[in-house]
Scaffold this active site. Structure first.
Site, PDB file in Angstrom:
ATOM      1  N   HIS A 145      -0.954  -0.392 -10.414  1.00  9.69           N
ATOM      2  CA  HIS A 145      -1.641  -1.103  -9.339  1.00  9.69           C
ATOM      3  C   HIS A 145      -2.725  -2.042  -9.886  1.00  9.69           C
ATOM      4  O   HIS A 145      -3.886  -1.992  -9.509  1.00  9.69           O
ATOM      5  CB  HIS A 145      -2.249  -0.135  -8.324  1.00  9.69           C
ATOM      6  CG  HIS A 145      -2.623  -0.822  -7.039  1.00  9.69           C
ATOM      7  ND1 HIS A 145      -3.128  -0.136  -5.972  1.00  9.69           N
ATOM      8  CD2 HIS A 145      -2.569  -2.108  -6.647  1.00  9.69           C
ATOM      9  CE1 HIS A 145      -3.382  -0.984  -4.973  1.00  9.69           C
ATOM     10  NE2 HIS A 145      -3.047  -2.189  -5.376  1.00  9.69           N
ATOM     11  N   ARG A 204       0.853  -1.180   0.000  1.00  8.95           N
ATOM     12  CA  ARG A 204       0.000   0.000   0.000  1.00  8.95           C
ATOM     13  C   ARG A 204       0.892   1.233   0.000  1.00  8.95           C
ATOM     14  O   ARG A 204       1.946   1.259   0.640  1.00  8.95           O
ATOM     15  CB  ARG A 204      -0.910   0.038   1.243  1.00  8.95           C
ATOM     16  CG  ARG A 204      -1.953  -1.057   1.271  1.00  8.95           C
ATOM     17  CD  ARG A 204      -3.046  -0.786   0.237  1.00  8.95           C
ATOM     18  NE  ARG A 204      -4.043  -1.831   0.201  1.00  8.95           N
ATOM     19  CZ  ARG A 204      -4.150  -2.736  -0.773  1.00  8.95           C
ATOM     20  NH1 ARG A 204      -3.301  -2.729  -1.775  1.00  8.95           N
ATOM     21  NH2 ARG A 204      -5.094  -3.639  -0.746  1.00  8.95           N
ATOM     22  N   GLU A 251      -4.044   7.286  -5.743  1.00  7.09           N
ATOM     23  CA  GLU A 251      -4.153   6.473  -6.968  1.00  7.09           C
ATOM     24  C   GLU A 251      -5.370   6.907  -7.757  1.00  7.09           C
ATOM     25  O   GLU A 251      -6.428   7.104  -7.174  1.00  7.09           O
ATOM     26  CB  GLU A 251      -4.230   4.997  -6.603  1.00  7.09           C
ATOM     27  CG  GLU A 251      -2.933   4.496  -6.003  1.00  7.09           C
ATOM     28  CD  GLU A 251      -2.961   3.028  -5.620  1.00  7.09           C
ATOM     29  OE1 GLU A 251      -3.927   2.315  -5.949  1.00  7.09           O
ATOM     30  OE2 GLU A 251      -2.000   2.584  -4.988  1.00  7.09           O
TER      31      GLU A 251
END
Length: 184
Positions: free
Chosen positions: A148, A100, A129
Site C-alpha cells: 500500500h 480500500r 494494514e
C-alpha cells in the site's frame, strides 16, 4: 508460469474516478477492452469502451477478465465484494484492489482463491494494514501482495503542494467546483 496478453482481455474498473480513469487509459493502450462503473455516467473517459451506473457493478464482474477496484470506501461500497460476487466472476478472472481493503470481504476472498472461484488477486490494500504475518493471503500462490505504497514517489510532496495551492486558489476565487479531490 506463463504470462497472458492484456490486449485480448476485458478489464473492468469498479469506480472510474481519477484513478480508475488512469487505469482505463493505461490498459486500453495495450488493446484491452475497458468497461467500468461510475456514479455520474454523463462524463466518461475516452478510453472507456462501456460504462455502467455504480449500482450495476455486477455487470463488470460477469464480463471482466481483470476486475480493478478503484472506488472510494463509503457506506455503499463497504463489503461490496463477497462470496456471491466472486461466484459471478469467471474462474480465470483476477481481482485487483487498489482502493480500500474494506471494500472486499477478505475472508470471502481467501475462500474464493482457495477454492478456485477466481484465478488470482493482486492486493495493495487490506482490512488491516500492514497485513498481519499470520494472514492466509501470504501463503496463497495465486496472490500478489504489495505494501500500500503505490502513491508514494520522490515527487509526492511536490505534487501535494501543487494540489493544495491549486485548491486554495479555486476556493478563494469562489470556484469550489474546480477543487481537485473533493470529498462529496
Amino acid at each position: 508460469m506463463r504470462g497472458g496478453e492484456l490486449g485480448t482481455k476485458t478489464v473492468g474498473i469498479i469506480g472510474v474516478g481519477a484513478i480508475g480513469s488512469r487505469v482505463t487509459e493505461l490498459v486500453s493502450a495495450f488493446g484491452a477492452e475497458t468497461i467500468g462503473t461510475k456514479r455520474d455516467t454523463t462524463t466518461v473517459p475516452d478510453a472507456l469502451d462501456q460504462v455502467f451506473p455504480a449500482d450495476e457493478y455486477h455487470k463488470i464482474l460477469t464480463q471482466a477478465d481483470y476486475v480493478v477496484v478503484a472506488c472510494p470506501l463509503t457506506d455503499e461500497t463497504e463489503g461490496l465484494l463477497g462470496i456471491d460476487e466472486f461466484r459471478l466472476m469467471s474462474r480465470e478472472s483476477v481481482l485487483i484492489n487498489v482502493a480500500r481493503g474494506e471494500i472486499v470481504d477478505q475472508d470471502d476472498l481467501v475462500r474464493a482463491l482457495q477454492h478456485g472461484l477466481i484465478d488470482g488477486a493482486a492486493l495493495d490494500v487490506f482490512d488491516e494494514e500492514p497485513l498481519p504475518p499470520d494472514s492466509l493471503l501470504w501463503d496463497l500462490s495465486n496472490v500478489v501482495v504489495t505494501p500500500h505504497m503505490a502513491w508514494t514517489t520522490s515527487k509526492t510532496t511536490d505534487r501535494w503542494a501543487d494540489l493544495i495551492a491549486e485548491n486554495y486558489d479555486a476556493l478563494t476565487a469562489s470556484s469550489p467546483k474546480n477543487i481537485t479531490n473533493r470529498v462529496l
